[in-house]
Design a protein around this motif. Structure first.
Motif, PDB file in Angstrom:
ATOM      1  N   ARG A   1     -11.095   0.750 -10.799  1.00  0.00           N
ATOM      2  CA  ARG A   1     -10.349   0.085 -10.177  1.00  0.00           C
ATOM      3  C   ARG A   1      -9.842   0.465  -8.574  1.00  0.00           C
ATOM      4  O   ARG A   1     -10.284   1.252  -7.917  1.00  0.00           O
ATOM      5  N   ASP A   2      -9.417  -0.339  -8.240  1.00  0.00           N
ATOM      6  CA  ASP A   2      -8.819   0.122  -6.744  1.00  0.00           C
ATOM      7  C   ASP A   2      -7.885   0.004  -6.351  1.00  0.00           C
ATOM      8  O   ASP A   2      -7.138  -0.990  -7.305  1.00  0.00           O
ATOM      9  N   VAL A   3      -6.690   0.706  -5.594  1.00  0.00           N
ATOM     10  CA  VAL A   3      -5.309   0.650  -5.636  1.00  0.00           C
ATOM     11  C   VAL A   3      -5.539  -0.276  -4.156  1.00  0.00           C
ATOM     12  O   VAL A   3      -6.458  -0.704  -3.046  1.00  0.00           O
ATOM     13  N   PRO A   4      -4.758  -1.767  -4.678  1.00  0.00           N
ATOM     14  CA  PRO A   4      -4.146  -2.858  -3.768  1.00  0.00           C
ATOM     15  C   PRO A   4      -3.349  -2.156  -2.152  1.00  0.00           C
ATOM     16  O   PRO A   4      -2.940  -0.875  -2.459  1.00  0.00           O
ATOM     17  N   GLU A   5      -3.491  -3.225  -1.263  1.00  0.00           N
ATOM     18  CA  GLU A   5      -3.038  -2.920   0.205  1.00  0.00           C
ATOM     19  C   GLU A   5      -1.858  -3.002   0.260  1.00  0.00           C
ATOM     20  O   GLU A   5      -1.377  -2.004   1.218  1.00  0.00           O
TER      21      GLU A   5
ATOM     22  N   LEU B   1       4.613  -0.932  -0.599  1.00  0.00           N
ATOM     23  CA  LEU B   1       4.756  -1.198   0.693  1.00  0.00           C
ATOM     24  C   LEU B   1       5.507  -3.564   1.392  1.00  0.00           C
ATOM     25  O   LEU B   1       6.450  -3.567   2.125  1.00  0.00           O
ATOM     26  N   ARG B   2       5.129  -4.133   0.470  1.00  0.00           N
ATOM     27  CA  ARG B   2       5.382  -4.948   0.529  1.00  0.00           C
ATOM     28  C   ARG B   2       5.431  -5.773  -0.488  1.00  0.00           C
ATOM     29  O   ARG B   2       4.953  -5.509  -1.961  1.00  0.00           O
TER      30      ARG B   2
ATOM     31  N   VAL C   1      -3.241  -9.558  -5.039  1.00  0.00           N
ATOM     32  CA  VAL C   1      -3.925  -8.886  -6.523  1.00  0.00           C
ATOM     33  C   VAL C   1      -5.193  -8.874  -6.693  1.00  0.00           C
ATOM     34  O   VAL C   1      -5.333  -9.776  -6.951  1.00  0.00           O
ATOM     35  N   PRO C   2      -5.448  -8.144  -7.296  1.00  0.00           N
ATOM     36  CA  PRO C   2      -6.358  -7.508  -7.818  1.00  0.00           C
ATOM     37  C   PRO C   2      -6.799  -8.100  -8.215  1.00  0.00           C
ATOM     38  O   PRO C   2      -7.826  -6.933  -9.548  1.00  0.00           O
TER      39      PRO C   2
END
Length: 206
Positions: free
Chosen positions: A162-166, A180-181, A188-189
């Protein structure tokens, strides 16, 4: 232990999809449902069936939260101004267990719930042990010092799954994340397609 930890992949099998995108999912080997009737040919699903499935998939993804909890979150999304489906996703992603999972502090959403329950997480410097605690924009979520070297945590951080979302800013060297928001559906991934619009239709009719 959470009630679904040992049986989490039954949800994958029931849905016929690898809803968390994990390499260990049995759906990667067997796409049919569990049980002796799992291989029966599937007929065309009714509108109600599609809506129910969309709801079960979304509920299952967030650790198979109870119908009472899920309905309460939906009711809040419905009360707010804006797109109910998008608001529903935003509220689900603001759950503390979901943020801990997204930040890759633990390998699964089920582990995230247990991790929070056991008091391993702080929000803005204060220990929080309620998985459904709602994180606000700007909140800092941190793994407590005593838990930073747990095998579970180290495995999750190093996992390429998995990657961390923005919408999260994460520093894995300090085991700290900033929310952040509030995300929308497109942010959402999800490994599979989620359809909150069908969930809205389900509750509108039932």
């Amino acid at each position: 232990m959470t009630k679904r930890t040992s049986a989490k992949y039954k949800i994958d099998r029931r849905m016929g999809e690898n809803i968390w995108g994990r390499a260990k999912s049995p759906v990667n080997r067997r796409e049919y449902g569990p049980g002796q009737h799992g291989q029966r040919r599937k007929g065309k699903m009714s509108d109600f069936g599609l809506q129910l499935r969309a709801k079960q998939k979304l509920k299952g993804y967030y650790g198979d939260i109870t119908e009472k909890q899920f309905r309460r979150i939906y009711a809040e999304a419905e009360r707010r101004r804006g797109d109910t489906g998008e608001l529903l996703i935003g509220l689900l992603e603001r759950r503390l267990d979901a943020v801990v999972y997204r930040a890759k502090f633990v390998p699964t959403i089920f582990a995230a719930r247990q991790f929070v329950n056991h008091g391993h997480v702080m929000v803005n410097g204060r220990r929080v042990n309620i998985p459904s605690y709602r994180v606000k924009e700007g909140d800092v979520i941190e793994v407590r010092d005593r838990a930073k070297q747990m095998a579970l945590v180290l495995e999750a951080v190093q996992s390429p799954e998995r990657d961390v979302p923005e919408y999260l800013e994460v520093d894995h060297s300090k085991m700290r994340a900033t929310f952040l928001r509030t995300p929308g559906l497109a942010d959402v991934p999800y490994p599979v397609m989620m359809e909150p619009n069908l969930v809205v239709e389900f509750y509108a009719k039932n």
